[in-house]
Write a protein that holds these residues in place. Structure first.
Motif, short mmCIF file in Angstrom:
data_model
loop_
_atom_site.label_atom_id
_atom_site.label_comp_id
_atom_site.label_asym_id
_atom_site.label_seq_id
_atom_site.Cartn_x
_atom_site.Cartn_y
_atom_site.Cartn_z
N THR A 99 2.80 0.22 4.61
CA THR A 99 3.32 1.13 3.60
C THR A 99 4.75 0.70 3.29
O THR A 99 5.53 0.46 4.20
CB THR A 99 3.33 2.59 4.12
OG1 THR A 99 2.01 2.94 4.52
CG2 THR A 99 3.81 3.55 3.05
N GLY A 101 8.03 1.20 0.18
CA GLY A 101 8.49 1.89 -1.01
C GLY A 101 8.41 1.00 -2.24
O GLY A 101 8.33 -0.22 -2.15
N THR A 117 10.33 5.20 1.04
CA THR A 117 9.04 5.66 0.51
C THR A 117 9.08 7.10 0.00
O THR A 117 8.05 7.70 -0.26
CB THR A 117 7.94 5.57 1.60
OG1 THR A 117 8.31 6.41 2.69
CG2 THR A 117 7.74 4.14 2.06
N TYR A 121 5.44 4.73 -3.46
CA TYR A 121 5.12 3.85 -2.34
C TYR A 121 3.80 3.12 -2.57
O TYR A 121 2.97 3.53 -3.38
CB TYR A 121 5.10 4.61 -1.00
CG TYR A 121 4.03 5.67 -0.87
CD1 TYR A 121 2.83 5.40 -0.22
CD2 TYR A 121 4.23 6.95 -1.36
CE1 TYR A 121 1.86 6.37 -0.07
CE2 TYR A 121 3.26 7.93 -1.21
CZ TYR A 121 2.08 7.63 -0.57
OH TYR A 121 1.12 8.61 -0.43
#
Length: 131
Positions: A99, A101, A117, A121
């Motif tokens: 994950t 941003g 994030t 994201y």
């Protein structure tokens, strides 16, 4: 292998559980394979986190101040927190590998990676491997 990329879609969906189920099925080798399929592809998703900052930037600024999208395009309650997306992926037997941003620069009309994030994201996921 099937790869699906869905950019800025989830925050507009009324039934995220159904959408995630369908997206995960598209990545698998065939619709009949509801169990774990090693190496069956990848799913890339970008969406908007449900935070106070995303409300300010995604709705107030983008819709009302800058006019980047028409007013009413976004509904804050439909924004998806990363941990909620992880739960949907896990329910569909997918691992959430990464994950990060994402930041949109309206002056350059360009998206770039970003360490935070809290607004936009990107998630990279794939089917869990059988154990």
């Amino acid at each position: 292998k099937h790869t699906q990329t869905h950019t800025q879609v989830l925050e507009h969906v009324s039934d995220i559980s159904l959408m995630m189920h369908d997206l995960c099925q598209l990545v698998r080798r065939s619709p009949e394979e509801a169990s774990h399929v090693p190496g069956a592809g990848a799913l890339y998703i970008t969406t908007i986190n449900r935070t106070n900052l995303s409300y300010g930037l995604g709705i107030m600024a983008a819709e009302n101040l800058m006019g980047l999208v028409p007013p009413g395009t976004h509904e804050w309650h439909k924004f998806v927190k990363p941990e909620e997306l992880r739960t949907h992926l896990d329910h569909n037997h997918f691992d959430m590998h990464r994950t990060t941003g994402a930041f949109y620069n309206p002056l350059l009309d360009r998206w770039d990676g970003f360490p935070d994030t809290s607004v936009n994201y990107l998630v990279f996921s794939s089917p869990k491997t059988a154990t």
